[in-house]
Design a protein around this motif. Structure first.
Motif, PDB file in Angstrom:
ATOM      1  N   UNK A 107       0.825  -1.208   0.000  1.00 51.24           N
ATOM      2  CA  UNK A 107       0.000   0.000   0.000  1.00 51.24           C
ATOM      3  C   UNK A 107       0.856   1.254   0.000  1.00 51.24           C
ATOM      4  N   UNK A 108       1.833   1.312   0.878  1.00 51.28           N
ATOM      5  CA  UNK A 108       2.665   2.513   0.980  1.00 51.28           C
ATOM      6  C   UNK A 108       3.467   2.746  -0.297  1.00 51.28           C
ATOM      7  N   UNK A 109       4.027   1.674  -0.837  1.00 44.44           N
ATOM      8  CA  UNK A 109       4.827   1.819  -2.059  1.00 44.44           C
ATOM      9  C   UNK A 109       3.972   2.230  -3.241  1.00 44.44           C
ATOM     10  N   UNK A 110       2.796   1.599  -3.387  1.00 45.67           N
ATOM     11  CA  UNK A 110       1.913   1.977  -4.486  1.00 45.67           C
ATOM     12  C   UNK A 110       1.394   3.403  -4.320  1.00 45.67           C
ATOM     13  N   UNK A 111       1.149   3.827  -3.086  1.00 42.88           N
ATOM     14  CA  UNK A 111       0.693   5.200  -2.853  1.00 42.88           C
ATOM     15  C   UNK A 111       1.723   6.186  -3.388  1.00 42.88           C
ATOM     16  N   UNK A 112       2.991   5.918  -3.132  1.00 40.78           N
ATOM     17  CA  UNK A 112       4.047   6.816  -3.613  1.00 40.78           C
ATOM     18  C   UNK A 112       4.189   6.753  -5.130  1.00 40.78           C
ATOM     19  N   UNK A 113       4.088   5.557  -5.673  1.00 36.86           N
ATOM     20  CA  UNK A 113       4.286   5.380  -7.116  1.00 36.86           C
ATOM     21  C   UNK A 113       3.091   5.867  -7.935  1.00 36.86           C
ATOM     22  N   UNK A 114       1.899   5.655  -7.434  1.00 40.61           N
ATOM     23  CA  UNK A 114       0.702   5.973  -8.208  1.00 40.61           C
ATOM     24  C   UNK A 114       0.066   7.312  -7.852  1.00 40.61           C
ATOM     25  N   UNK A 115       0.442   7.890  -6.726  1.00 40.46           N
ATOM     26  CA  UNK A 115      -0.116   9.173  -6.309  1.00 40.46           C
ATOM     27  C   UNK A 115       0.000  10.272  -7.355  1.00 40.46           C
ATOM     28  N   UNK A 116       1.142  10.391  -8.030  1.00 37.88           N
ATOM     29  CA  UNK A 116       1.251  11.436  -9.057  1.00 37.88           C
ATOM     30  C   UNK A 116       0.251  11.273 -10.204  1.00 37.88           C
ATOM     31  N   UNK A 117      -0.374  10.114 -10.290  1.00 34.61           N
ATOM     32  CA  UNK A 117      -1.361   9.852 -11.346  1.00 34.61           C
ATOM     33  C   UNK A 117      -2.802   9.959 -10.834  1.00 34.61           C
ATOM     34  N   UNK A 118      -2.973  10.512  -9.630  1.00 31.41           N
ATOM     35  CA  UNK A 118      -4.316  10.689  -9.089  1.00 31.41           C
ATOM     36  C   UNK A 118      -4.927   9.434  -8.481  1.00 31.41           C
ATOM     37  N   UNK A 119      -4.103   8.453  -8.177  1.00 31.88           N
ATOM     38  CA  UNK A 119      -4.593   7.184  -7.624  1.00 31.88           C
ATOM     39  C   UNK A 119      -4.252   7.127  -6.137  1.00 31.88           C
ATOM     40  N   UNK A 120      -5.253   6.895  -5.315  1.00 34.13           N
ATOM     41  CA  UNK A 120      -5.068   6.768  -3.873  1.00 34.13           C
ATOM     42  C   UNK A 120      -5.097   5.292  -3.495  1.00 34.13           C
ATOM     43  N   UNK A 121      -4.158   4.888  -2.661  1.00 31.99           N
ATOM     44  CA  UNK A 121      -4.045   3.499  -2.240  1.00 31.99           C
ATOM     45  C   UNK A 121      -3.999   3.478  -0.715  1.00 31.99           C
ATOM     46  N   UNK A 122      -4.928   2.752  -0.116  1.00 32.47           N
ATOM     47  CA  UNK A 122      -5.014   2.668   1.339  1.00 32.47           C
ATOM     48  C   UNK A 122      -5.290   1.235   1.773  1.00 32.47           C
ATOM     49  N   UNK A 123      -5.153   1.011   3.067  1.00 31.69           N
ATOM     50  CA  UNK A 123      -5.397  -0.306   3.653  1.00 31.69           C
ATOM     51  C   UNK A 123      -6.355  -0.160   4.820  1.00 31.69           C
ATOM     52  N   UNK A 124      -7.271  -1.103   4.955  1.00 32.35           N
ATOM     53  CA  UNK A 124      -8.054  -1.217   6.178  1.00 32.35           C
ATOM     54  C   UNK A 124      -7.595  -2.492   6.892  1.00 32.35           C
ATOM     55  N   UNK A 125      -7.552  -2.410   8.210  1.00 29.78           N
ATOM     56  CA  UNK A 125      -7.107  -3.531   9.029  1.00 29.78           C
ATOM     57  C   UNK A 125      -8.227  -3.912   9.993  1.00 29.78           C
ATOM     58  N   UNK A 126      -9.099  -4.824   9.584  1.00 24.19           N
ATOM     59  CA  UNK A 126     -10.171  -5.241  10.483  1.00 24.19           C
ATOM     60  C   UNK A 126      -9.628  -6.021  11.681  1.00 24.19           C
ATOM     61  N   UNK A 127     -10.336  -5.902  12.776  1.00 28.27           N
ATOM     62  CA  UNK A 127     -10.043  -6.708  13.958  1.00 28.27           C
ATOM     63  C   UNK A 127     -10.920  -7.945  13.945  1.00 28.27           C
ATOM     64  N   UNK A 128     -11.455  -8.280  15.090  1.00 25.91           N
ATOM     65  CA  UNK A 128     -12.304  -9.468  15.215  1.00 25.91           C
ATOM     66  C   UNK A 128     -13.712  -9.121  14.731  1.00 25.91           C
ATOM     67  N   UNK A 129     -13.964  -9.379  13.483  1.00 22.64           N
ATOM     68  CA  UNK A 129     -15.254  -9.067  12.870  1.00 22.64           C
ATOM     69  C   UNK A 129     -16.118 -10.325  12.891  1.00 22.64           C
ATOM     70  N   UNK A 130     -17.333 -10.184  13.335  1.00 20.34           N
ATOM     71  CA  UNK A 130     -18.262 -11.314  13.390  1.00 20.34           C
ATOM     72  C   UNK A 130     -18.663 -11.672  11.965  1.00 20.34           C
ATOM     73  N   UNK A 131     -18.338 -12.884  11.563  1.00 19.34           N
ATOM     74  CA  UNK A 131     -18.631 -13.318  10.199  1.00 19.34           C
ATOM     75  C   UNK A 131     -19.078 -14.766  10.203  1.00 19.34           C
ATOM     76  N   UNK A 132     -19.869 -15.116   9.207  1.00 18.22           N
ATOM     77  CA  UNK A 132     -20.339 -16.496   9.097  1.00 18.22           C
ATOM     78  C   UNK A 132     -19.187 -17.491   8.991  1.00 18.22           C
ATOM     79  N   UNK A 133     -18.091 -17.073   8.368  1.00 17.53           N
ATOM     80  CA  UNK A 133     -16.966 -17.979   8.143  1.00 17.53           C
ATOM     81  C   UNK A 133     -16.348 -18.480   9.438  1.00 17.53           C
ATOM     82  N   UNK A 134     -16.491 -17.728  10.526  1.00 10.46           N
ATOM     83  CA  UNK A 134     -15.866 -18.167  11.777  1.00 10.46           C
ATOM     84  C   UNK A 134     -16.497 -19.450  12.322  1.00 10.46           C
ATOM     85  N   UNK A 135     -17.696 -19.750  11.900  1.00  8.95           N
ATOM     86  CA  UNK A 135     -18.328 -20.989  12.372  1.00  8.95           C
ATOM     87  C   UNK A 135     -17.706 -22.224  11.732  1.00  8.95           C
TER      88      UNK A 135
END
Length: 192
Positions: A107-135
């Motif tokens: 994310x950080x590297x792409x943000x630097x490389x692609x930012x001059x072209x108007x592209x934003x790159x970010x990351x979300x870091x979920x914690x313990x999210x309740x999901x069906x898959x956990x079952x």
């Protein structure tokens, strides 16, 4: 449309199909991966490579496939879905946590490389999210919800909608000056 993202040819075909049916990709949300729990002493070369492919390399493939048209149009959003485990680590998840930490670097590297072209790159870091898959996890791999909640500032289970709201925010036009960031969606589990 479905594709095996571990197959580079399938990713190329997928992006081609999406582009021909819907037009160029403006927003890419990399939210694919797997959560195999393998103790360190049982993590062999195959398990290591497989975890990195499923949780990091496929994000490279999809991003690499869509960025040429974003650069050409001078606009785009890439949002990578990592995990709070990228920062905290966890027994049995060494390869997974390593791959998810790699997404922060991507994310950080792409943000630097692609930012001059108007592209934003970010990351979300979920914690313990309740999901069906956990079952589907074996009982001995599950964290009791009440134990997880005691680690957080906000005493409730995270919901998929919590993550979706953060992704929708980062994908929007009002975030053109936000890039290279890691946004924790974890109820205050990891404070930094």
């Amino acid at each position: 449309m479905n594709a095996d993202l571990t197959d580079p040819d399938a990713v190329t075909l997928l992006i081609s199909q999406v582009t021909s049916e819907l037009g160029p990709v403006d927003i890419l949300v990399n939210n694919a991966g797997a959560y195999p729990r393998i103790p360190w002493d049982q993590t062999d070369e195959h398990a290591w490579a497989h975890a990195l492919d499923l949780n990091l390399t496929i994000h490279y493939r999809t991003s690499h496939a869509v960025t040429p048209s974003m650069v050409q149009r001078r606009w785009g959003r890439i949002i990578n879905v990592s995990s709070v485990n990228a920062r905290t680590g966890r027994p049995g998840l060494t390869a997974y946590s390593t791959a998810k930490a790699g997404l922060i670097g991507l994310t950080r590297s792409l943000a630097r490389e692609l930012g001059p072209h108007g592209i934003c790159v970010n990351t979300v870091l979920p914690g313990a999210i309740q999901a069906d898959a956990e079952t589907t996890l074996p009982a001995h791999h599950r964290t009791r919800p009440e134990d997880q909640i005691t680690r957080q500032c906000i005493p409730r289970r995270g919901q998929p909608e919590d993550v979706a709201a953060a992704i929708a925010f980062l994908a929007g036009p009002s975030t053109s000056f936000i890039t290279g960031r890691s946004l924790h969606i974890d109820g205050g589990w990891y404070l930094h």
